[in-house]
Design a protein around this motif. Structure first.
Motif, PDB file in Angstrom:
ATOM      1  N   VAL A 505      26.037  14.520  81.003  1.00  9.60           N
ATOM      2  CA  VAL A 505      27.378  14.772  80.466  1.00  9.60           C
ATOM      3  C   VAL A 505      27.843  13.572  79.654  1.00  9.60           C
ATOM      4  O   VAL A 505      28.360  13.715  78.534  1.00  9.60           O
ATOM      5  CB  VAL A 505      28.378  15.050  81.613  1.00  9.60           C
ATOM      6  CG1 VAL A 505      29.803  15.163  81.065  1.00  9.60           C
ATOM      7  CG2 VAL A 505      28.003  16.324  82.346  1.00  9.60           C
ATOM      8  N   THR A 509      28.399  13.799  75.672  1.00 10.76           N
ATOM      9  CA  THR A 509      29.817  13.792  75.314  1.00 10.76           C
ATOM     10  C   THR A 509      30.181  12.571  74.492  1.00 10.76           C
ATOM     11  O   THR A 509      30.954  12.661  73.538  1.00 10.76           O
ATOM     12  CB  THR A 509      30.695  13.824  76.586  1.00 10.76           C
ATOM     13  OG1 THR A 509      30.368  14.987  77.345  1.00 10.76           O
ATOM     14  CG2 THR A 509      32.171  13.872  76.226  1.00 10.76           C
ATOM     15  N   ALA A 678      34.098  25.934  78.594  1.00 12.46           N
ATOM     16  CA  ALA A 678      34.448  24.576  78.160  1.00 12.46           C
ATOM     17  C   ALA A 678      34.414  24.486  76.641  1.00 12.46           C
ATOM     18  O   ALA A 678      33.607  25.160  75.984  1.00 12.46           O
ATOM     19  CB  ALA A 678      33.490  23.553  78.762  1.00 12.46           C
ATOM     20  N   ILE A 682      32.549  19.312  75.080  1.00  6.61           N
ATOM     21  CA  ILE A 682      32.382  18.896  76.476  1.00  6.61           C
ATOM     22  C   ILE A 682      31.615  19.951  77.267  1.00  6.61           C
ATOM     23  O   ILE A 682      31.735  20.041  78.494  1.00  6.61           O
ATOM     24  CB  ILE A 682      33.746  18.611  77.157  1.00  6.61           C
ATOM     25  CG1 ILE A 682      34.683  19.812  77.024  1.00  6.61           C
ATOM     26  CG2 ILE A 682      34.375  17.361  76.569  1.00  6.61           C
ATOM     27  CD1 ILE A 682      35.971  19.674  77.809  1.00  6.61           C
ATOM     28  N   ARG A 683      30.810  20.739  76.589  1.00  3.76           N
ATOM     29  CA  ARG A 683      30.161  21.894  77.222  1.00  3.76           C
ATOM     30  C   ARG A 683      29.198  21.494  78.337  1.00  3.76           C
ATOM     31  O   ARG A 683      28.986  22.258  79.279  1.00  3.76           O
ATOM     32  CB  ARG A 683      29.428  22.734  76.175  1.00  3.76           C
ATOM     33  CG  ARG A 683      28.295  21.990  75.493  1.00  3.76           C
ATOM     34  CD  ARG A 683      27.549  22.844  74.486  1.00  3.76           C
ATOM     35  NE  ARG A 683      26.504  22.068  73.827  1.00  3.76           N
ATOM     36  CZ  ARG A 683      25.322  21.811  74.357  1.00  3.76           C
ATOM     37  NH1 ARG A 683      25.031  22.269  75.569  1.00  3.76           N
ATOM     38  NH2 ARG A 683      24.427  21.088  73.710  1.00  3.76           N
ATOM     39  N   PHE A 685      29.577  19.522  80.657  1.00  7.66           N
ATOM     40  CA  PHE A 685      30.231  19.334  81.950  1.00  7.66           C
ATOM     41  C   PHE A 685      29.974  20.537  82.850  1.00  7.66           C
ATOM     42  O   PHE A 685      29.876  20.406  84.072  1.00  7.66           O
ATOM     43  CB  PHE A 685      31.735  19.131  81.779  1.00  7.66           C
ATOM     44  CG  PHE A 685      32.458  18.925  83.082  1.00  7.66           C
ATOM     45  CD1 PHE A 685      32.506  17.685  83.678  1.00  7.66           C
ATOM     46  CD2 PHE A 685      33.056  20.000  83.736  1.00  7.66           C
ATOM     47  CE1 PHE A 685      33.144  17.499  84.904  1.00  7.66           C
ATOM     48  CE2 PHE A 685      33.699  19.830  84.953  1.00  7.66           C
ATOM     49  CZ  PHE A 685      33.753  18.575  85.538  1.00  7.66           C
ATOM     50  N   LEU A 729      39.418  20.983  75.551  1.00  7.17           N
ATOM     51  CA  LEU A 729      39.599  19.691  74.903  1.00  7.17           C
ATOM     52  C   LEU A 729      40.623  19.868  73.795  1.00  7.17           C
ATOM     53  O   LEU A 729      40.360  20.545  72.799  1.00  7.17           O
ATOM     54  CB  LEU A 729      38.265  19.184  74.353  1.00  7.17           C
ATOM     55  CG  LEU A 729      38.272  17.790  73.737  1.00  7.17           C
ATOM     56  CD1 LEU A 729      38.705  16.739  74.747  1.00  7.17           C
ATOM     57  CD2 LEU A 729      36.890  17.455  73.185  1.00  7.17           C
ATOM     58  N   PRO A 759      38.022  13.194  74.794  1.00  9.01           N
ATOM     59  CA  PRO A 759      36.739  13.264  75.504  1.00  9.01           C
ATOM     60  C   PRO A 759      36.583  12.253  76.623  1.00  9.01           C
ATOM     61  O   PRO A 759      35.947  12.550  77.649  1.00  9.01           O
ATOM     62  CB  PRO A 759      35.716  13.017  74.390  1.00  9.01           C
ATOM     63  CG  PRO A 759      36.389  13.486  73.142  1.00  9.01           C
ATOM     64  CD  PRO A 759      37.835  13.115  73.331  1.00  9.01           C
ATOM     65  N   ILE A 762      37.150  13.191  80.286  1.00 10.73           N
ATOM     66  CA  ILE A 762      36.285  14.118  81.031  1.00 10.73           C
ATOM     67  C   ILE A 762      35.875  13.510  82.359  1.00 10.73           C
ATOM     68  O   ILE A 762      35.608  14.233  83.329  1.00 10.73           O
ATOM     69  CB  ILE A 762      35.040  14.511  80.187  1.00 10.73           C
ATOM     70  CG1 ILE A 762      34.320  15.725  80.809  1.00 10.73           C
ATOM     71  CG2 ILE A 762      34.075  13.350  80.063  1.00 10.73           C
ATOM     72  CD1 ILE A 762      35.109  16.988  80.789  1.00 10.73           C
TER      73      ILE A 762
END
Length: 979
Positions: A505, A509, A678, A682-683, A685, A729, A759, A762
């Protein structure tokens, strides 16, 4: 107004001299306003008027000082309910909150302490002249220890000491409850020189215990050479609550009595509390009589009785009843503002406390004869009082929590829940259950009974890991600088599950700023994927990070060996160790291997943190350091959410708890498919959250099935088994996603929205989801910190790998059917129908027969033991969409062996609602495992076979499709056949 004067000062009265001085002043010397104000004449009888109220504006506007000057006010008491009203119902604290948090963020309780202690200090300063003029007899301000500590002696002592040190005023009184745990605390704190206001006294027996604890504390301090002349204490004896409780008992007895008897019983109503107080005063005189003379000679003060709860609850009684009837020397009456106003207006002053003592004794005998046990009533009132104070503290801290979040704004990711009414009601019930039972405090305290009492308390190190890492972050910052100086181009993290998904992540990210190394992650034994990763890095300029808590996990070990040999070939064996870093628990086999291979660094994990909860420990921070991330900011962001979800944030105002209760309630209601949506940036995550939720909750036939990165479909495709979490986001939101989620809400699906400002925030979600998962596990009734079915797959893999090394191949399996390049294997229950369908309808027929086993509430999981690249992912995502639209069930996609350390636990141990399609293939090119008689392709095949073996043991519905030849074409055909 006439004033009755006692003829003598009672024995042991610590204010006796002051009382005599005031009493013997000529009447003509007192102002007319004094004589007309009953509040000011109370002190003529040795009773001090205190106020049971405190608020910031009350001090700042001079109202407190006016009461001191005009009404002879001599003290102030506070409690959580008083502060809650002041903080929640006004905006007068908003500026102070914003100012305090502008410097540094803080926990809810720290913020409350700051606000309360400011008020206490200012009030103490206003009352300091009273303290000085009465030579320390009055002029006190009371601050209560947390009611959550009512049954914790050591906790009470520690908090009282902290209050004493931080308020730093001699006229502070610390309020301690008269519970079994409070009594020894009173003795200890008195021996240390603290002024104690003992609260929640109802029983005369309890009062005597408290008084003796105070006396014993004085004697101990005196023996140790301490000064006892400046110690003051009051015993807060509650009045009106006694009448409320006893009147109810008397009225119940009246209901079944003859008229004359009922009248006699009724005449006792409203008299017991005063009678109880008068008897307590007689005990006071005995306790602080001759036996106290030696302490008095050393300068000690008697512990005065303070009449508390003096506001009248029954409107049929005089609103000044509990002041008028309890006036006497060496006592205090603390009044709420309304009662003080009433007494000023129409109170009657007289020496009443020792009047009609015989009548008081008769009242107490009469209620005892009726079977009313005052000690039992008192005990229940103490229990109820602790509960009420805790309830008030919950409301208070909830108010502070809301003000904190309002002041912080978008520094903390916001959360909102849009739930159907049935789920809203279920969450509300759970929220109240959690609040009333103190469950969030129990969670943070490590109470394993919150789950299954199976050792969960040993796995809660993640709760405070942010504080731990913050305290030692300099070590990682130095490592970060060292890495930067060596100018590595890349870093490759080798790990599985929680050890790899968290760093992934961060890598995807944030990327790598400036000259920092680009972080890659390998968590697969697929030879094509290994080769692809190898082709993207420069072996001579790459730092390798091997992450394994136990050191016994197969994949990190063989991948470490593979790349170690590759680097040795590129640099020579003398240099290779300097390119490797280990992250592992102390004393693990990985640590020993790192020492033997002369690794550059070894970072220790925390043994009390399981892998999937470890991203905020060294397992996430060391890889983050390599990428050049601002580690202090990383930890500050994480700490903000840890405080937001802390033990002092009540369940209704604790977003982690609210999310967890929602997920737990949803699971109970059959909504066990947690669909994660998401924003594109930030997918990744979702994959981390997927493994956290699945591996933590999916066991014992229960749990949540996380659904990550599922393609969107028409709303009709989503059943009543769904709950959605949307991580949005704000600065890079997707309009199509926004509209889709809004449509889900309109359709009545439960949605948790999490709004993320940027970001870097996160990292807050790591902690929120960890709390939520632990809470959901409690609601579901499982241990969220073990993974029994993951271990079962590991055992099978080890057995099959050993078989390969012995024989050169896996044990043969009997296929259900052969369709062109596809070999089909199925579970025993479905094999016959699938074979028949394959004969008549080929691959599409077999897949159709397999998926025909789906029923509402089921889900499909595609388990691909293939290279996890964009092309393969795109094809399988298409298959997911087709299944979603055609079958209208939740769909999951996992690449093996990666998912084995993630969703594999829930697939095997969770609810038996999964229908699984495993896809395997021949490898065009394989890679050898150094030092082993097997290849990576064979290891992957063993893992796939072990996976199916455990699915079969658990009675799961599965179909394996093995592709021979062109894998890409075979995958396209499978996807087409699904559609």
């Amino acid at each position: 107004m006439g004033i009755a004067r006692p003829e003598r000062c009672p024995d042991g009265a610590s204010t006796c001299l002051l009382w005599r001085e005031r009493l013997t002043r000529p009447e003509k010397d007192r102002k007319e306003s004094d004589r007309m104000n009953p509040l000011k004449t109370l002190s003529d009888f040795g009773q001090a008027a205190w106020l049971d109220f405190l608020a910031r504006s009350f001090i700042e506007k001079g109202d407190l000082k006016r009461l001191v000057d005009q009404d002879d006010l001599r003290g102030v008491t506070s409690n959580p309910a008083i502060f809650e009203k002041a903080i929640a119902d006004t905006d007068e604290y908003d500026a102070a909150v914003a100012s305090f948090l502008a410097g540094n963020d803080a926990s809810v309780s720290t913020l409350y302490d700051h606000l309360a202690m400011q008020d206490i200090r200012r009030a103490a300063d206003v009352l300091r002249p009273v303290y000085e003029s009465t030579r320390g007899a009055d002029g006190y301000v009371s601050l209560e220890v947390s009611p959550y500590l009512a049954n914790d002696t050591e906790g009470t002592i520690a908090e009282a000491r902290r209050f004493w040190a931080e308020v730093d005023r001699p006229n502070l009184m610390v309020k301690v409850p008269a519970t079994d745990a409070g009594v020894p605390a009173i003795r200890t704190l008195t021996s240390e020189g603290l002024n104690i206001n003992v609260t929640l006294l109802f029983s005369q027996t309890a009062y005597e215990q408290v008084a003796r604890a105070y006396i014993d504390g004085l004697r101990e301090r005196l023996r140790n050479g301490g000064d006892i002349s400046r110690i003051s204490s009051v015993a807060s004896f509650f009045i009106s609550r006694i009448d409320v409780a006893v009147d109810k008992l008397l009225e119940a007895k009246m209901a079944g009595a003859a008229p004359a008897e009922a009248e006699r019983i009724g005449a006792l109503r409203g008299k017991v509390a005063i009678a109880n107080g008068k008897q307590a005063y007689q005990r006071y005189k005995r306790l602080f009589g001759e036996d106290f003379d030696d302490l008095r000679a050393a300068g000690a003060r008697a512990q005065r009785l303070l009449w508390a709860s003096t506001g009248t609850k029954n409107k049929a009684y005089s609103d000044v009843l509990y002041i008028d009837e309890l006036i006497g020397p060496d006592t205090v009456n603390t009044m709420p503002p309304a009662t003080m106003d009433a007494f000023r207006d129409h109170g009657h002053v007289g020496y009443t406390l020792e009047a009609d003592v015989d009548e008081a004794d008769a009242v107490m005998r009469s209620v005892a004869d009726l079977g009313v046990d005052i000690e039992a009533v008192a005990h229940e009132l103490v229990v109820d009082g602790v509960r009420l104070f805790a309830d008030a503290a919950d409301k208070l801290l909830g108010s502070v929590a809301r003000k904190r979040l309002a002041a912080l704004g978008d520094k903390v990711n916001a959360q909102s829940l849009v739930l159907p009414q049935d789920l809203t009601d279920a969450v509300a019930r759970l929220t109240e259950d959690w609040r009333a039972s103190g469950a969030i405090r129990r969670l943070w305290a490590g109470d394993a009974s919150l789950w299954t009492n199976a050792g969960e308390d040993k796995w809660l190190g993640w709760l405070r890991v942010v504080e731990t890492e913050t305290s030692r972050v300099d070590e990682l910052i130095k490592f970060q600088r060292d890495v930067a100086e060596l100018e590595f181009a890349d870093a490759l993290l080798i790990g599985m599950g929680g050890s790899s998904l968290g760093p992934e992540v961060l890598a995807e990210t944030f990327g790598a700023p400036g000259r920092a190394a680009r972080l890659h992650v390998i968590d697969s034994t697929d030879p094509e994927q290994i080769a692809a990763i190898e082709s993207r890095i420069n072996l001579k300029r790459t730092l390798f990070i091997v992450a394994s808590k136990s050191g016994g996990t197969l994949e990190p070990n063989i991948l470490k060996d593979y790349f170690y040999e590759k680097v040795a070939a590129a640099l020579g064996r003398g240099e290779v160790g300097s390119r490797f870093v280990a992250i592992t628990d102390p004393g693990s086999s990985m640590e020993e291997a790192a020492k033997a291979a002369s690794f550059w660094r070894t970072f220790h994990g925390e043994p009390t943190i399981g892998g999937r909860y470890a991203v905020l420990s060294r397992f996430g921070l060391a890889p983050a350091a390599v990428t050049g991330m601002n580690l202090r900011m990383f930890l500050q962001n994480a700490q903000a959410m840890a405080w937001t979800c802390g033990p002092d944030a009540p369940p209704a105002d604790n977003p982690g708890v609210q999310l967890g209760l929602t997920l737990g309630a949803a699971a109970r209601a059959g909504r066990d498919k947690v669909t994660l949506i998401a924003s594109p940036a930030i997918r990744t995550f979702g994959a981390w959250a997927e493994q956290l939720i699945a591996e933590s909750t999916g066991k014992q036939g229960k749990g949540l099935i996380p659904v990550d990165n599922e393609p969107a479909a028409d709303l009709a495709a989503y059943g009543p088994d769904r709950v959605f979490i949307y991580l949005r986001l704000r600065k890079a939101s997707n309009l199509a996603q926004d509209e889709f989620v809004a449509a889900l809400e309109r359709a009545g699906h439960p949605v948790a929205r999490i709004d993320i400002a940027s970001p870097d925030r996160i990292v807050q979600e790591f902690f929120r989801f960890e709390i939520a998962t632990a809470v959901a596990g409690s609601v579901i009734g499982i241990n969220p910190f073990d993974q029994p079915d993951v271990e079962a797959s590991k055992v099978r893999t080890r057995e099959l790998s050993a078989a390969i090394e012995q024989t050169g191949a896996l044990p043969a399996q009997q296929p259900a059917a052969q369709v062109g390049p596809f070999t089909l294997y199925a579970d025993p229950a479905g094999a016959g129908a699938i074979a028949e369908a394959a004969r008549s309808g080929g691959l599409a027929g077999a897949l159709n027969a397999h998926f025909n086993r789906l029923v509402p509430g089921d889900y499909v999981a595609l388990l691909a033991y293939l290279n996890r690249n964009e092309a393969n992912t795109e094809v399988l995502q298409g298959a997911r969409k087709a299944l979603l639209e055609r079958r209208r069930v939740a769909t999951c996609l996992g690449f093996g062996p990666r998912f084995l350390h993630s969703t594999g636990q829930a697939y095997k141990g969770g609810p038996n609602t999964g229908v699984f399609l495993q896809i395997t293939a021949d490898h065009a090119a394989d890679l050898p495992v150094p030092g082993r008689k097997l290849s990576f392709g064979q290891v992957e095949a063993a893992q796939a076979a072990g996976d199916l073996a455990v699915l079969e043991e658990r009675g799961r519905r599965f179909l394996r499709v093995h592709v021979s030849g062109d894998v890409a074409e075979g995958l396209r055909q499978i996807a087409g056949a699904v559609g």
